[in-house]
Design an enzyme around this catalytic site. Structure first.
Site, mmCIF file in Angstrom:
data_model
loop_
_atom_site.group_PDB
_atom_site.id
_atom_site.type_symbol
_atom_site.label_atom_id
_atom_site.label_comp_id
_atom_site.label_asym_id
_atom_site.label_seq_id
_atom_site.Cartn_x
_atom_site.Cartn_y
_atom_site.Cartn_z
ATOM 1 N N ASP A 26 4.282 -24.082 -28.325
ATOM 2 C CA ASP A 26 4.174 -22.858 -27.520
ATOM 3 C C ASP A 26 5.420 -21.984 -27.670
ATOM 4 O OD1 ASP A 26 2.910 -21.122 -25.806
ATOM 5 O OD2 ASP A 26 3.608 -22.130 -23.980
ATOM 6 N N HIS A 43 3.393 -16.338 -34.851
ATOM 7 C CA HIS A 43 2.464 -17.383 -35.331
ATOM 8 C C HIS A 43 2.769 -17.723 -36.792
ATOM 9 C CE1 HIS A 43 0.453 -17.011 -31.584
ATOM 10 N NE2 HIS A 43 -0.196 -15.883 -31.853
ATOM 11 N N LEU A 137 0.848 -40.828 -42.908
ATOM 12 C CA LEU A 137 0.864 -40.218 -41.570
ATOM 13 C C LEU A 137 -0.511 -39.592 -41.354
ATOM 14 C CD1 LEU A 137 2.462 -38.810 -39.071
ATOM 15 C CD2 LEU A 137 2.810 -36.905 -40.629
HETATM 16 C C1 IPE Z 1 -1.402 -23.877 -25.226
HETATM 17 O O1 IPE Z 1 -0.591 -22.748 -25.195
HETATM 18 C C2 IPE Z 1 -2.281 -23.893 -26.426
HETATM 19 C C3 IPE Z 1 -1.623 -23.964 -27.725
HETATM 20 C C4 IPE Z 1 -0.340 -24.079 -27.961
HETATM 21 C C5 IPE Z 1 -2.510 -23.898 -28.829
HETATM 22 P P1 IPE Z 1 -0.973 -21.465 -24.328
HETATM 23 O O2 IPE Z 1 0.129 -20.516 -24.496
HETATM 24 O O3 IPE Z 1 -2.337 -21.017 -24.657
HETATM 25 O O4 IPE Z 1 -0.980 -22.079 -22.857
HETATM 26 P P2 IPE Z 1 -0.930 -21.340 -21.446
HETATM 27 O O5 IPE Z 1 -1.998 -20.297 -21.447
HETATM 28 O O6 IPE Z 1 0.438 -20.727 -21.313
HETATM 29 O O7 IPE Z 1 -1.138 -22.426 -20.454
HETATM 30 C C1 IPE Z 2 1.478 -20.748 -29.015
HETATM 31 O O1 IPE Z 2 2.304 -19.641 -28.837
HETATM 32 C C2 IPE Z 2 0.469 -20.548 -30.126
HETATM 33 C C3 IPE Z 2 -0.926 -20.435 -29.675
HETATM 34 C C4 IPE Z 2 -1.340 -20.563 -28.459
HETATM 35 C C5 IPE Z 2 -1.899 -20.158 -30.698
HETATM 36 P P1 IPE Z 2 1.872 -18.464 -27.872
HETATM 37 O O2 IPE Z 2 1.098 -17.456 -28.659
HETATM 38 O O3 IPE Z 2 1.189 -19.003 -26.667
HETATM 39 O O4 IPE Z 2 3.286 -17.867 -27.491
HETATM 40 P P2 IPE Z 2 3.722 -17.339 -26.054
HETATM 41 O O5 IPE Z 2 3.530 -18.469 -25.093
HETATM 42 O O6 IPE Z 2 2.884 -16.162 -25.728
HETATM 43 O O7 IPE Z 2 5.173 -16.996 -26.247
HETATM 44 MG MG MG Z 3 1.852 -19.616 -24.854
#
Ligand code: IPE
Ligand code: IPE
Ligand code: MG
Length: 257
Positions: A26, A43, A137
């Site tokens: 995240d 990303h 792995l």
């Molecule tokens: C969780 O992250 C899902 C992934 C990393 C794929 P999110 O950014 O979507 O989670 P929330 O919405 O903050 O809980």
């Molecule tokens: C996690 O990073 C990746 C996915 C959920 C695909 P985020 O896109 O949630 O990044 P933040 O949390 O908005 O910074």
């Molecule tokens: Mg996020």
């Protein structure tokens, strides 16, 4: 397929190096926003961190690495971001599969893939087949995955396979083979980057006794050194699985004799 011990039915063996690491990657969007870049740039950058973590886990002997790439709730994001993530997913599968095979890494996907384009579904099938014999792995990517979806789909399959089942005959052992990660032991270590301390519908069933590690580091900045910080923290945990510290000490002593 080897049957893995359920942490609620028996006490699994805890090793110094986690056998199974599960990661919520995240913070990509915030990493990009901080640099005045569009969220999606985060990303793309995050892919580099995935490579580093996969290689390091392979090197130090982690057996299973599971990463959350797209949750069942991530469809709620703006369509442009979802579209970008889909393209990136397909592109990285195409770009990485040979390297995974060369490094003896087998790839598996968990989640409801039926909602993805057929090009992605075909590439997933190809990648899984190409790396199926690899033993170094097991890298699992959770895509359109949700912990609740997983438990429900397992229940549905289990009931369909056992139509005469009475409610009181439904057990963990009966359900376990239908869960998406039945091929792996339960995660020993969970890592979430990006500062949030929540599970966000990741492996709800499987995280029952997993050690939970949270770091403020944003995913694109996560690297080998950060992974080792998590491992060091993990090595300090006392995994009691419901028992007392005194019981653990007695066990350590009797194992030493
Ligand atoms: C969780 O992250 C899902 C992934 C990393 C794929 P999110 O950014 O979507 O989670 P929330 O919405 O903050 O809980
Ligand atoms: C996690 O990073 C990746 C996915 C959920 C695909 P985020 O896109 O949630 O990044 P933040 O949390 O908005 O910074
Ligand atoms: Mg996020």
């Amino acid at each position: 397929m080897t049957k893995h011990i359920s942490s609620t039915l028996a006490v699994p063996e805890a090793s110094a190096i986690p056998r199974h690491v599960a990661i919520i990657m995240d913070g990509n969007g915030r990493w990009a926003s901080k640099r005045l870049m569009p969220r999606v740039a985060g990303h793309s950058e995050g892919l580099g961190a995935v490579r580093k973590v996969v290689q390091e886990c392979r090197r130090i002997g982690v057996e299973y690495l599971t990463v959350f790439a797209f949750s069942s709730e991530n469809w709620r994001r703006p369509p442009e971001e979802v579209g970008f993530l889909m393209k990136l997913f397909l592109k990285s599968l195409k770009g990485e599969v040979s390297r995974l095979a060369e490094n003896d890494i087998s790839l598996r996907l968990i989640g409801d893939l039926s909602r993805f384009d057929s090009s992605i579904q075909e590439m997933v099938q190809f990648s899984e087949q190409k790396t199926a014999g690899c033993k170094g792995l097991t890298l699992t990517i959770a895509a359109n995955y949700g912990g609740r979806w997983d438990i429900l789909q397992a229940m549905r399959q289990c009931v369909a396979a056992n139509p005469d089942l009475q409610a009181d005959q439904l057990t963990e052992e009966l359900l376990q083979p239908y869960l998406s990660m039945s091929y792996a032991p339960e995660p020993d270590l969970f890592i979430r980057t990006g500062g949030e301390q929540r599970i966000s519908n990741f492996l709800l069933w499987q995280l029952a006794y997993t050690e939970l590690y949270f770091t403020d580091i944003l995913w694109p900045d996560f690297d080998e050194a950060e992974l080792h910080k998590a491992f060091d923290w993990y090595s300090q945990r006392e995994r009691r699985f419901g028992r007392t510290s005194a019981q653990l000490a007695t066990q350590v002593m009797s194992d030493a004799v």
